[in-house]
Design an enzyme around this catalytic site. Structure first.
Site, mmCIF file in Angstrom:
data_model
loop_
_atom_site.group_PDB
_atom_site.id
_atom_site.type_symbol
_atom_site.label_atom_id
_atom_site.label_comp_id
_atom_site.label_asym_id
_atom_site.label_seq_id
_atom_site.Cartn_x
_atom_site.Cartn_y
_atom_site.Cartn_z
ATOM 1 N NE ARG A 17 -1.961 -2.303 3.269
ATOM 2 C CZ ARG A 17 -2.336 -2.751 4.466
ATOM 3 N NH1 ARG A 17 -3.452 -2.324 5.013
ATOM 4 N NH2 ARG A 17 -1.588 -3.620 5.135
ATOM 5 C CG ASP A 112 3.546 -1.693 10.208
ATOM 6 O OD1 ASP A 112 3.424 -2.021 11.399
ATOM 7 O OD2 ASP A 112 2.709 -1.995 9.330
ATOM 8 C CG ASN A 237 -0.764 -0.561 7.089
ATOM 9 O OD1 ASN A 237 0.136 -1.354 7.313
ATOM 10 N ND2 ASN A 237 -1.767 -0.359 7.934
ATOM 11 N NE ARG A 450 41.750 48.390 -10.803
ATOM 12 C CZ ARG A 450 41.631 48.772 -9.530
ATOM 13 N NH1 ARG A 450 41.085 47.968 -8.629
ATOM 14 N NH2 ARG A 450 42.025 49.967 -9.176
HETATM 15 C C1 UD1 Z 1 -1.269 -6.494 11.551
HETATM 16 C C2 UD1 Z 1 -2.064 -7.444 12.435
HETATM 17 C C3 UD1 Z 1 -3.299 -6.726 12.954
HETATM 18 C C4 UD1 Z 1 -2.871 -5.496 13.724
HETATM 19 C C5 UD1 Z 1 -1.984 -4.597 12.882
HETATM 20 C C6 UD1 Z 1 -1.375 -3.519 13.747
HETATM 21 C C7 UD1 Z 1 -1.643 -9.666 11.521
HETATM 22 C C8 UD1 Z 1 -2.195 -10.825 10.768
HETATM 23 N N1 UD1 Z 1 -2.439 -8.609 11.668
HETATM 24 O O1 UD1 Z 1 -2.089 -6.152 10.437
HETATM 25 O O2 UD1 Z 1 -4.029 -7.591 13.808
HETATM 26 O O3 UD1 Z 1 -4.002 -4.789 14.160
HETATM 27 O O4 UD1 Z 1 -0.887 -5.334 12.305
HETATM 28 O O5 UD1 Z 1 -0.680 -2.581 12.987
HETATM 29 O O6 UD1 Z 1 -0.500 -9.731 11.961
HETATM 30 N N2 UD1 Z 1 5.161 -8.991 7.870
HETATM 31 C C9 UD1 Z 1 6.191 -9.840 7.587
HETATM 32 N N3 UD1 Z 1 5.976 -10.853 6.699
HETATM 33 C C10 UD1 Z 1 4.784 -11.041 6.090
HETATM 34 C C11 UD1 Z 1 3.728 -10.158 6.368
HETATM 35 C C12 UD1 Z 1 3.942 -9.139 7.264
HETATM 36 O O7 UD1 Z 1 7.294 -9.702 8.109
HETATM 37 O O8 UD1 Z 1 4.673 -11.982 5.290
HETATM 38 C C13 UD1 Z 1 5.395 -7.880 8.808
HETATM 39 C C14 UD1 Z 1 5.235 -6.542 8.118
HETATM 40 O O9 UD1 Z 1 6.489 -6.117 7.611
HETATM 41 C C15 UD1 Z 1 4.709 -5.667 9.233
HETATM 42 C C16 UD1 Z 1 4.014 -6.628 10.167
HETATM 43 O O10 UD1 Z 1 4.437 -7.926 9.823
HETATM 44 O O11 UD1 Z 1 5.731 -5.025 9.942
HETATM 45 C C17 UD1 Z 1 2.500 -6.524 10.029
HETATM 46 O O12 UD1 Z 1 2.141 -6.737 8.674
HETATM 47 P P1 UD1 Z 1 1.045 -5.856 7.948
HETATM 48 O O13 UD1 Z 1 0.852 -6.399 6.599
HETATM 49 O O14 UD1 Z 1 1.378 -4.428 8.100
HETATM 50 O O15 UD1 Z 1 -0.216 -6.242 8.845
HETATM 51 P P2 UD1 Z 1 -1.524 -5.414 9.107
HETATM 52 O O16 UD1 Z 1 -2.486 -5.687 8.012
HETATM 53 O O17 UD1 Z 1 -1.214 -4.020 9.398
HETATM 54 CA CA CA Z 2 0.572 -2.763 9.349
#
Ligand code: UD1
Ligand code: CA
Length: 466
Positions: A17, A112, A237, A450
């Site tokens: 995003r 994040d 995000n 000059r």
């Molecule tokens: C996540 C939480 C959600 C919470 C929110 C808070 C999950 C499933 N959901 O959602 O409950 O309210 O954060 O901000 O965790 N990441 C990895 N590998 C991956 C996917 C993600 O390392 O394959 C890391 C991302 O870099 C990030 C964190 O995990 O730092 C959260 O991932 P993100 O996709 O931002 O989750 P949210 O949808 O925000």
């Molecule tokens: Ca997030």
């Protein structure tokens, strides 16, 4: 010996995003990459180890972290784990299995949420240890819970499960208490739960958030730890959330400096990076940017729209409107501007003045020396008490190489002089206005270089009635 506390940071996600070629953890908030804010908060717990899960942009993220550990004050050992599949926060944690096996308790932080505060993390850790819990999650009520995982509580108001936005029914979507993405786990219980995760949601992801209910079902206490300050949980995000987080962090930074005796005329329009230091009784007008590891002394005055990056400004300095300073050092009582420009590696000694539209590069301007109007001084060693007239230029570049100009103490330079470097002007010499100096000038000598003035009679402007 098994180490006790540790912190694992999840920073492998794609950050789709953000719509950026830069990995999300490296986007800057008030001068530091997002991941640096998280590492700094983790470091404040003095953990036995910090793990970072990387995936998208792995090499870049790892290199940036390794290059900056000392700048960010990270002394705990840092290990990296590569998540190959990027199939959710649960699989991110699985990628760090060797880390979990090494530590009894693991705090897990999303990569994040740069507004998290170390004292909140400390309270979470303490509460977790006191309750001997299996897991603890930091939860907070937010005005707009859209996009976050919701905390679902049971009839006893205890933790039941976390439901992600994409999987929530209408009733669950009404819940405003959300998962911050900050947790503490009993490492063994977490490892157990990870083996039971099933892919969820439209993207078939393995949710870390499912492990909490699994740990509870295994009979271990699952705690919700709440905070009132929802800003701490703000996850980045999108670019809009990046801007929102920066605005909140900026307000915190500005408050900190005002509490320490710095006047900010208009804090809403003052941009101070997290690594900046400012002495008391310094007065900062609207529209100033103080960036990087800049240090500003006491009792300085910064007029409007001053921009300073990675520089040191000592006490009692005045920076007038529009002054721009990069990677330079300015001693006490100097005066710059309006519209002065110090390019990298410039050093102004005590009481020096650099005025309107003057540019200094890789040069020393000695004590009390003045470059007040429309000049370019580059690759120059200037002594003390030198006066440089308007429009003076050091011709430091021959098209291939840069050369030095040396101007010793108490030299007087008339207006519109060119110094063709390499060239040395010895102390107490005087340079006539309009001279192009190509040869050494002896001490106390007067150099005039000059062409002589010629006046041709009746060759001027024709008068109309002639
Ligand atoms: C996540 C939480 C959600 C919470 C929110 C808070 C999950 C499933 N959901 O959602 O409950 O309210 O954060 O901000 O965790 N990441 C990895 N590998 C991956 C996917 C993600 O390392 O394959 C890391 C991302 O870099 C990030 C964190 O995990 O730092 C959260 O991932 P993100 O996709 O931002 O989750 P949210 O949808 O925000
Ligand atoms: Ca997030």
């Amino acid at each position: 010996m098994v180490a006790k506390n540790s912190v694992l940071i999840l920073a492998a996600g794609k950050g789709t995003r953000m719509k950026s070629s830069l990995p999300k953890p490296l986007h800057a908030v008030c001068g530091y990459p997002i991941v640096a804010h998280i590492l700094k908060a983790a470091q404040a717990l003095n953990p036995a180890g910090i793990g970072v899960v990387i995936g998208h942009g792995a090499d870049q993220v790892k290199q940036t972290v390794l290059d900056n550990l000392s700048t960010w004050g990270i002394t705990a050992p840092v290990e990296f784990f590569v998540q190959e599949d990027l199939s959710g926060s649960g699989s991110a944690v699985k990628a760090a299995l060797p880390f979990l096996q090494k530590h009894d308790n693991v705090m897990i932080l999303n990569g994040d949420t740069p507004l998290l505060q170390a004292d909140t993390l400390q309270s979470m850790q303490t509460a977790f240890e006191k309750a001997n819990a299996g897991t603890l999650v930091l939860a907070v009520e937010v005005p707009n819970p859209f996009g976050y995982g919701r905390i679902v509580r049971d009839a006893q108001n205890q933790f039941e499960k976390i439901v992600e936005q994409t999987d929530a029914d209408e009733k669950t979507k009404q819940i405003r208490e959300i998962n911050s993405g900050m947790y503490v786990f009993n490492s063994k219980a977490l490892q157990n739960a990870l083996t039971q995760l099933k892919p969820q949601g439209p993207k078939h992801e393995y949710y870390l958030t499912d492990t909490l209910a699994l740990i509870k079902q295994a009979g271990l206490p699952a705690m919700v730890f709440t905070t009132q300050d929802y800003t701490q949980a703000l996850g980045i995000n999108s670019r809009a959330q990046l801007a929102e987080a920066a605005q909140i962090m900026r307000a915190r930074i500005n408050q900190f400096h005002m509490d320490n005796g710095v006047t900010l005329i208009n804090p809403q329009d003052t941009y101070i990076d997290a690594g900046v230091q400012i002495g008391a009784d310094t007065n900062i007008a609207s529209g100033c940017y103080l960036l990087g590891n800049t240090k500003i002394g006491q009792n300085c005055t910064l007029e409007s729209s001053v921009y300073i990056n990675n520089s040191i400004i000592h006490n009692d300095v005045t920076l007038k409107l529009g002054t721009y300073i990069e990677e330079s050092e300015v001693a006490e009582t100097c005066q710059l501007g309006p519209y002065a420009h110090l390019r990298p590696k410039s050093i102004l000694k005590k009481g020096a003045k650099v005025g309107n539209f003057s540019e200094i590069k890789k040069a020393v301007i000695g004590e009390g020396s003045k470059v007040n109007h429309l000049s370019y001084i580059g690759d120059t060693q200037m002594g003390a008490g030198v006066n440089v007239g308007a429009g003076t230029i050091t011709c430091n570049y021959d098209g291939k190489n840069k050369h030095q100009t040396i101007i010793e103490d108490h030299v007087f330079v008339g207006s519109n002089v060119n110094f063709v470097a390499p060239v040395t002007v010895h102390e107490y010499a005087k340079i006539g206005a309009g001279s192009t100096i190509t040869k050494e000038v002896a001490a106390q000598g007067l150099a005039i270089a000059r062409s002589r003035q010629v006046v041709l009679e009746n060759k001027g402007v024709k008068k109309e009635h002639d």
